[in-house]
Design a protein around this motif. Structure first.
Motif, mmCIF file in Angstrom:
data_model
loop_
_atom_site.group_PDB
_atom_site.id
_atom_site.type_symbol
_atom_site.label_atom_id
_atom_site.label_comp_id
_atom_site.label_asym_id
_atom_site.label_seq_id
_atom_site.Cartn_x
_atom_site.Cartn_y
_atom_site.Cartn_z
ATOM 1 N N GLU A 210 1.279 -1.562 -0.082
ATOM 2 C CA GLU A 210 -0.081 0.288 -0.062
ATOM 3 C C GLU A 210 0.947 0.972 -0.066
ATOM 4 N N ARG A 211 2.089 1.630 0.350
ATOM 5 C CA ARG A 211 2.870 1.933 1.049
ATOM 6 C C ARG A 211 3.585 2.481 -1.159
ATOM 7 N N GLY A 212 3.661 1.453 -1.877
ATOM 8 C CA GLY A 212 3.008 2.260 -3.313
ATOM 9 C C GLY A 212 4.772 1.679 -3.693
ATOM 10 N N ALA A 253 7.785 -2.965 -15.903
ATOM 11 C CA ALA A 253 8.600 -2.532 -14.911
ATOM 12 C C ALA A 253 8.342 -2.458 -13.496
ATOM 13 N N GLY A 254 8.479 -2.708 -12.800
ATOM 14 C CA GLY A 254 7.750 -2.289 -11.179
ATOM 15 C C GLY A 254 9.486 -2.553 -10.507
ATOM 16 N N ASP A 255 8.531 -3.135 -9.135
ATOM 17 C CA ASP A 255 9.382 -3.082 -7.855
ATOM 18 C C ASP A 255 9.333 -4.688 -8.270
ATOM 19 N N PRO A 256 10.439 -5.768 -8.160
ATOM 20 C CA PRO A 256 10.666 -6.717 -8.533
ATOM 21 C C PRO A 256 10.487 -7.714 -6.487
ATOM 22 N N ARG A 324 -10.251 -26.111 6.009
ATOM 23 C CA ARG A 324 -9.110 -26.077 7.333
ATOM 24 C C ARG A 324 -8.997 -24.643 7.485
ATOM 25 N N HIS A 325 -8.091 -24.216 8.159
ATOM 26 C CA HIS A 325 -8.243 -22.837 8.507
ATOM 27 C C HIS A 325 -6.466 -22.354 8.814
ATOM 28 N N ASP A 326 -6.342 -22.302 7.820
ATOM 29 C CA ASP A 326 -5.035 -21.904 6.685
ATOM 30 C C ASP A 326 -4.075 -20.536 6.636
ATOM 31 N N GLY A 327 -5.733 -19.658 5.970
ATOM 32 C CA GLY A 327 -5.588 -18.586 5.397
ATOM 33 C C GLY A 327 -5.787 -17.451 6.296
ATOM 34 N N TYR A 328 -5.017 -16.483 5.346
ATOM 35 C CA TYR A 328 -5.538 -15.190 6.681
ATOM 36 C C TYR A 328 -6.987 -14.464 6.282
ATOM 37 N N GLY A 329 -6.789 -13.854 4.813
ATOM 38 C CA GLY A 329 -7.848 -13.579 4.034
ATOM 39 C C GLY A 329 -7.186 -12.037 4.048
ATOM 40 N N LEU A 330 -4.758 -12.292 3.507
ATOM 41 C CA LEU A 330 -5.185 -11.182 2.891
ATOM 42 C C LEU A 330 -4.382 -11.344 2.181
ATOM 43 N N GLY A 331 -3.994 -12.675 1.579
ATOM 44 C CA GLY A 331 -3.715 -12.924 0.688
ATOM 45 C C GLY A 331 -3.635 -11.639 -1.194
ATOM 46 N N LEU A 332 -5.495 -12.010 -1.298
ATOM 47 C CA LEU A 332 -5.613 -11.451 -2.744
ATOM 48 C C LEU A 332 -5.670 -9.849 -1.915
ATOM 49 N N ALA A 333 -6.129 -9.528 -0.570
ATOM 50 C CA ALA A 333 -5.680 -7.746 -0.544
ATOM 51 C C ALA A 333 -4.673 -7.550 -0.591
ATOM 52 N N ILE A 334 -3.136 -8.134 -0.825
ATOM 53 C CA ILE A 334 -2.108 -7.791 -1.141
ATOM 54 C C ILE A 334 -1.926 -8.081 -2.371
ATOM 55 N N VAL A 335 -2.937 -8.434 -3.078
ATOM 56 C CA VAL A 335 -2.640 -8.398 -4.358
ATOM 57 C C VAL A 335 -3.016 -7.278 -5.190
ATOM 58 N N ASN A 336 -4.361 -7.020 -4.638
ATOM 59 C CA ASN A 336 -5.233 -5.376 -4.809
ATOM 60 C C ASN A 336 -4.563 -4.618 -4.897
ATOM 61 N N ALA A 341 -0.634 -0.028 -6.775
ATOM 62 C CA ALA A 341 0.580 0.438 -6.936
ATOM 63 C C ALA A 341 1.330 0.614 -8.011
ATOM 64 N N HIS A 342 0.759 -0.282 -8.766
ATOM 65 C CA HIS A 342 1.958 -0.221 -10.427
ATOM 66 C C HIS A 342 0.879 -0.194 -11.740
ATOM 67 N N HIS A 343 -0.272 0.564 -10.740
ATOM 68 C CA HIS A 343 -1.677 1.759 -11.685
ATOM 69 C C HIS A 343 -1.821 0.357 -12.779
ATOM 70 N N ALA A 344 -2.085 -0.638 -12.229
ATOM 71 C CA ALA A 344 -1.760 -2.092 -13.241
ATOM 72 C C ALA A 344 -3.723 -2.315 -13.132
ATOM 73 N N THR A 345 -4.298 -3.170 -13.578
ATOM 74 C CA THR A 345 -5.456 -3.561 -13.409
ATOM 75 C C THR A 345 -5.767 -4.859 -13.543
ATOM 76 N N LEU A 346 -6.903 -5.071 -12.401
ATOM 77 C CA LEU A 346 -7.113 -6.367 -11.967
ATOM 78 C C LEU A 346 -8.461 -6.382 -12.819
ATOM 79 N N ILE A 347 -8.888 -7.762 -13.339
ATOM 80 C CA ILE A 347 -10.050 -8.518 -13.633
ATOM 81 C C ILE A 347 -10.060 -9.592 -12.786
#
Length: 371
Positions: A210-212, A253-256, A324-336, A341-347
């Motif tokens: 989220e920092r960019g 181009a982006g942050d690796p 199973r309870h092995d997720g935190y609900g943060l994975g797709l939030a990080i993807v978004n 941050a990269h001014h990309a498009t999410l579909i």
């Protein structure tokens, strides 16, 4: 008197002087256009009884000195009149602006529900009010999301801490605990600590995303996917999930580190929320001015109206989507966050047979700010 009041009155004074100058200039022009023609004309007025031939004798009308004196008096009188009118007009003009300022000042983090609600007539100030209302709406949504995030994060962190404390208290209360019991308690404590560590790492990844973007390097999405898949094949094999990749060069181009985090979370999400013996298909390709990364997986059916909610922090389709309870609900939030941050498009779309298909489109080639 505060500096804001001084600034406000200074603005009204400047506007009043500007309006007064305009009114005064208009008065001067009117007098000039009237006096110049009159100065060249001698008005005729009856000077006595009619003569024997029936024609009245004439005498001089308004003299030029009288005309100039009258004009000078009119201009002097016009000065206070112009100032008064200018002050009145400036006050009327600034009145709605003062109302907007007072309402905006009263709105704070705890009072973001209040709105200006400017009605007719539609003008520049009304448009400013609508713009501020939209801004306040976004701020309120942001504050609500932040409060929701903090509450969920506190809950997620408190749960393993409470479990760890209970485990230690029970173990210490057991006076007959042997070496095996203590070893088992230590192993459970390590597992709970690992859970906390992974959650903190996910929170840090979200905050970093989220920092960019702070650096722009050329990278190939196909190579990034290959590196991530190399460390996920064993996990997929244990669940019998087939990983199929169709990788073509996709240079952007982006942050690796952020792009690698995006790819890792997409693949982890596709593996975690999948059926036993399901499949995951990863594709990279270049199309015109964009490069695309697509991750499609089998899994439970997902309603279309629930898809966008999954991209918010700590949001899950259900308490556990696959038993199973092995997720935190943060994975797709990080993807978004990385996508924005990269001014990309999410579909994103739900597959009819179950599972998700997620495509991220980046700009092709180097970042325009790069030399």
């Amino acid at each position: 008197m505060t500096s804001r009041q001084l600034a406000r009155r200074s603005l009204q004074t400047r506007l009043a002087l500007a309006y007064a100058a305009g009114i005064y200039a208009a008065g001067v022009l009117v007098l000039v256009f009237v006096d110049v023609p009159l100065a060249t004309i001698h008005a005729a007025t009856p000077a006595g009884p009619p003569s024997s031939n029936g024609i009245a004798e004439t005498g001089p009308g308004i003299s030029l000195p009288q005309l100039l004196l009258g004009s000078a008096v009119a201009l002097v009188i016009l000065v206070p009149v112009a100032l008064a009118l200018g002050w009145y007009v400036a006050g009327r003009f600034l009145h709605p602006l003062r109302a907007i300022t007072a309402t905006a000042r009263s709105i704070s983090a705890g009072n973001l529900h209040r709105r200006l609600d400017l009605g007719e007539p539609t003008d520049e100030l009304t448009e400013l009010g609508h713009t501020l209302d939209d801004l306040f709406t976004r701020l309120q949504a942001s504050f609500d999301a932040q409060r929701h995030f903090v509450a969920n994060a506190s809950h997620e962190l408190r749960t393993p801490l409470a479990g760890l404390r209970t485990l230690l208290e029970v173990t210490l209360a057991d006076t007959d605990a042997d070496t095996d019991t203590l070893r088992s308690a230590c192993q459970e404590a390590l597992a709970l600590g690992g859970h906390q560590e992974r959650l903190v790492q996910a929170l840090l990844a979200l905050a970093t995303s989220e920092r960019g973007v702070t650096r722009w390097d050329d990278l190939d999405l196909a190579h990034v996917v290959e590196e991530v898949l190399a460390s996920r094949r064993d996990q997929a094999s244990e669940r019998g999930i087939d990983l199929a990749e169709h990788l073509k060069p996709a240079v952007t181009a982006g942050d690796p580190r952020l792009v690698e985090s995006l790819v890792a979370n997409l693949i982890d999400n596709a593996i975690r929320h999948n059926h036993e013996h399901g499949h995951v298909q990863i594709t990279t390709q270049t199309s015109g001015t964009q490069v695309a990364l697509t991750v499609a997986n089998s899994g439970p059916a997902i309603p279309d109206n629930q898809i966008q909610r999954l991209f918010q922090p700590f949001q899950k389709l259900a308490p556990d989507r696959h038993g199973r309870h092995d997720g935190y609900g943060l994975g797709l939030a990080i993807v978004n966050a990385v996508t924005q941050a990269h001014h990309a498009t999410l579909i994103t779309s739900a597959r009819p047979e179950g599972g998700l298909s997620i495509t991220v489109r980046f700009a092709h080639g180097s970042h325009p700010n790069l030399p």
